[in-house]
Each structure stands twice: as C-alpha cells, then as structure tokens.
Enzyme design. Structure first.
Site, PDB file in Angstrom:
ATOM      1  CG  HIS A  83     109.404 -19.254  15.981  1.00  0.00           C
ATOM      2  ND1 HIS A  83     109.401 -18.575  17.169  1.00  0.00           N
ATOM      3  CD2 HIS A  83     108.722 -20.414  16.194  1.00  0.00           C
ATOM      4  CE1 HIS A  83     108.719 -19.281  18.063  1.00  0.00           C
ATOM      5  NE2 HIS A  83     108.295 -20.395  17.491  1.00  0.00           N
ATOM      6  CG  ASN A 127     114.556 -13.315  14.455  1.00  0.00           C
ATOM      7  OD1 ASN A 127     113.569 -13.614  13.804  1.00  0.00           O
ATOM      8  ND2 ASN A 127     114.641 -13.499  15.759  1.00  0.00           N
ATOM      9  CG  PHE A 149     108.629  -6.882  20.029  1.00  0.00           C
ATOM     10  CD1 PHE A 149     108.126  -8.117  19.667  1.00  0.00           C
ATOM     11  CD2 PHE A 149     109.322  -6.775  21.229  1.00  0.00           C
ATOM     12  CE1 PHE A 149     108.293  -9.235  20.474  1.00  0.00           C
ATOM     13  CE2 PHE A 149     109.496  -7.892  22.054  1.00  0.00           C
ATOM     14  CZ  PHE A 149     108.978  -9.126  21.666  1.00  0.00           C
ATOM     15  NE  ARG A 159     116.768 -16.230  15.298  1.00  0.00           N
ATOM     16  CZ  ARG A 159     116.140 -16.703  16.366  1.00  0.00           C
ATOM     17  NH1 ARG A 159     116.823 -16.994  17.465  1.00  0.00           N
ATOM     18  NH2 ARG A 159     114.843 -16.880  16.351  1.00  0.00           N
ATOM     19  CE1 TYR A 189     106.599 -15.358  17.381  1.00  0.00           C
ATOM     20  CE2 TYR A 189     105.606 -14.779  15.291  1.00  0.00           C
ATOM     21  CZ  TYR A 189     106.659 -15.309  16.015  1.00  0.00           C
ATOM     22  OH  TYR A 189     107.776 -15.788  15.371  1.00  0.00           O
ATOM     23  NE  ARG A 235     115.660 -21.845  22.694  1.00  0.00           N
ATOM     24  CZ  ARG A 235     114.864 -20.836  22.380  1.00  0.00           C
ATOM     25  NH1 ARG A 235     113.902 -20.998  21.480  1.00  0.00           N
ATOM     26  NH2 ARG A 235     115.011 -19.662  22.942  1.00  0.00           N
ATOM     27  CE  LYS A 281     110.783 -15.459  13.246  1.00  0.00           C
ATOM     28  NZ  LYS A 281     111.023 -14.453  14.308  1.00  0.00           N
ATOM     29  CD  GLU A 338     105.862 -22.492  19.029  1.00  0.00           C
ATOM     30  OE1 GLU A 338     105.939 -21.418  19.660  1.00  0.00           O
ATOM     31  OE2 GLU A 338     106.865 -23.067  18.554  1.00  0.00           O
ATOM     32  CB  THR A 368     116.342 -13.451  19.895  1.00  0.00           C
ATOM     33  OG1 THR A 368     115.894 -14.625  20.571  1.00  0.00           O
ATOM     34  CG2 THR A 368     115.157 -12.729  19.281  1.00  0.00           C
TER      35      THR A 368
HETATM   36  P1  CMP Z   1     110.906 -15.470  17.682  1.00  0.00           P
HETATM   37  O1  CMP Z   1     111.833 -16.539  18.119  1.00  0.00           O
HETATM   38  O2  CMP Z   1     110.055 -15.729  16.496  1.00  0.00           O
HETATM   39  O3  CMP Z   1     109.953 -15.087  18.915  1.00  0.00           O
HETATM   40  C1  CMP Z   1     109.399 -13.796  19.080  1.00  0.00           C
HETATM   41  C2  CMP Z   1     109.931 -12.815  18.107  1.00  0.00           C
HETATM   42  O4  CMP Z   1     109.769 -11.474  18.458  1.00  0.00           O
HETATM   43  C3  CMP Z   1     111.442 -12.981  18.012  1.00  0.00           C
HETATM   44  O5  CMP Z   1     111.772 -14.178  17.374  1.00  0.00           O
HETATM   45  C4  CMP Z   1     111.838 -11.721  17.292  1.00  0.00           C
HETATM   46  O6  CMP Z   1     111.755 -11.840  15.885  1.00  0.00           O
HETATM   47  C5  CMP Z   1     110.764 -10.745  17.759  1.00  0.00           C
HETATM   48  N1  CMP Z   1     111.376  -9.775  18.656  1.00  0.00           N
HETATM   49  C6  CMP Z   1     111.921 -10.004  19.853  1.00  0.00           C
HETATM   50  N2  CMP Z   1     112.390  -8.862  20.375  1.00  0.00           N
HETATM   51  C7  CMP Z   1     112.118  -7.888  19.485  1.00  0.00           C
HETATM   52  C8  CMP Z   1     112.348  -6.504  19.457  1.00  0.00           C
HETATM   53  N3  CMP Z   1     112.977  -5.871  20.457  1.00  0.00           N
HETATM   54  N4  CMP Z   1     111.934  -5.817  18.375  1.00  0.00           N
HETATM   55  C9  CMP Z   1     111.295  -6.448  17.359  1.00  0.00           C
HETATM   56  N5  CMP Z   1     111.045  -7.782  17.341  1.00  0.00           N
HETATM   57  C10 CMP Z   1     111.463  -8.486  18.383  1.00  0.00           C
END
Ligand code: CMP
Length: 140
Positions: free
Chosen positions: A117, A114, A59, A104, A51, A87, A11, A128, A93
């Site tokens: 993905h 983070n 968010f 992470r 997304y 994972r 990312k 994807e 996450t």
């Molecule tokens: P990802 O695995 O890319 O899938 C969805 C993304 O949403 C997740 O990683 C986070 O980066 C983002 N995400 C999930 N929860 C939150 C949150 N509470 N605030 C901001 N971003 C979020």
C-alpha cells in the site's frame, strides 16, 4: 522537485512469503530511503480504522480481514517526489494491469492481495504516517 515522505505498507501476502527484503530492494533502487520501519500485526479494528475511507465498498470486510490476517511492515519512505515515485514503483492496484518491473507485477497475487500500500497524496501521507509513527521514530 521537493523531498517528500510517503507512507507504505508491506502487506500480509508479502510478509507470509518472506518478500520484505525483495520489496525494500525495489524501493531503494528507485531512490526511496526507508527512514522508518516496523513489523506489527493489526487487529481487525485497527485495519478497519485505517481503511475507513473504503467502508462503503463491497470489498471492505475482505480487505480488513486480510490486513489483520498476518504481520505487516509499516514504513516511511523519503525521497524526491516520494509519493508519485512510490506509486510508480508499486504499479497499478490490480496486478493484471501493473507494468513490468513494478512490485505488484512481480509479487502481487490479486487485486486484494496486492503486496503493498502507498499513500495517494500529501494529506493522506501525513495522516497515515501519524497513525503509525510518532515524531521520535522519524529520524530521516
Ligand atoms: P490499497 O492501495 O491498500 O488501497 C485499498 C485496497 O483495497 C487496495 O490497495 C486493494 O488491495 C483493495 N482493493 C481494491 N479494489 C479491490 C477489489 N475489487 N477487491 C478486493 N480488494 C480490493
């Protein structure tokens, strides 16, 4: 265990900090092969489509703005049980909950920024991968 492919994104927070190689080293150390990879910059609209499953989440806008804010590296990782293995290597996450040694835990800045993905299942992995790569770009 079967050989699987999963989809991965490095990312914007990570590409900005020049962490592509460090993150790829984690994947390879975990037995995942990077069988396709390219650095691209998403438009806000492309990030929103990718997304779309999170459209109703509070968010969502912040997530799409962030994903379109700088280049990302999209990848296909291959290996035994690749979806679950990836994972595990990524960690939770929320980096505050991620285990020691995970990507992470070491690199993520926040739950939003983070660093990586990864697909959460076989169907999403297929979808994807197909969103970003043509069959010709997947050479195993
Ligand atoms: P990802 O695995 O890319 O899938 C969805 C993304 O949403 C997740 O990683 C986070 O980066 C983002 N995400 C999930 N929860 C939150 C949150 N509470 N605030 C901001 N971003 C979020």
């Amino acid at each position: 265990m079967a050989i699987q492919r999963t989809f991965s994104i490095i990312k914007p927070d990570a590409t900005r900090r020049n962490l592509t190689g460090a993150i790829n080293a984690k994947f390879e150390a975990a037995g995942l092969r990077i069988v396709a990879q390219k650095r691209i910059k998403l438009t806000r609209e492309q990030a929103g489509t990718f997304y779309a499953v999170h459209k109703e989440r509070p968010f969502y806008d912040e997530l799409c703005d962030f994903m379109a804010s700088a280049p990302i590296v999209v990848q296909v990782l291959e290996g035994e049980d690749a979806i679950a293995r990836n994972r595990e290597v990524m960690g939770a996450t929320n980096p505050a909950e991620a285990e020691e040694g995970t990507i992470r835990k070491e690199f993520a800045l926040s739950i939003g920024e983070n660093s990586v993905h990864g697909s959460d299942g076989e169907d999403t992995a297929r979808e994807e991968i197909a969103y970003f790569f043509s069959g010709l770009e997947l050479v195993g």
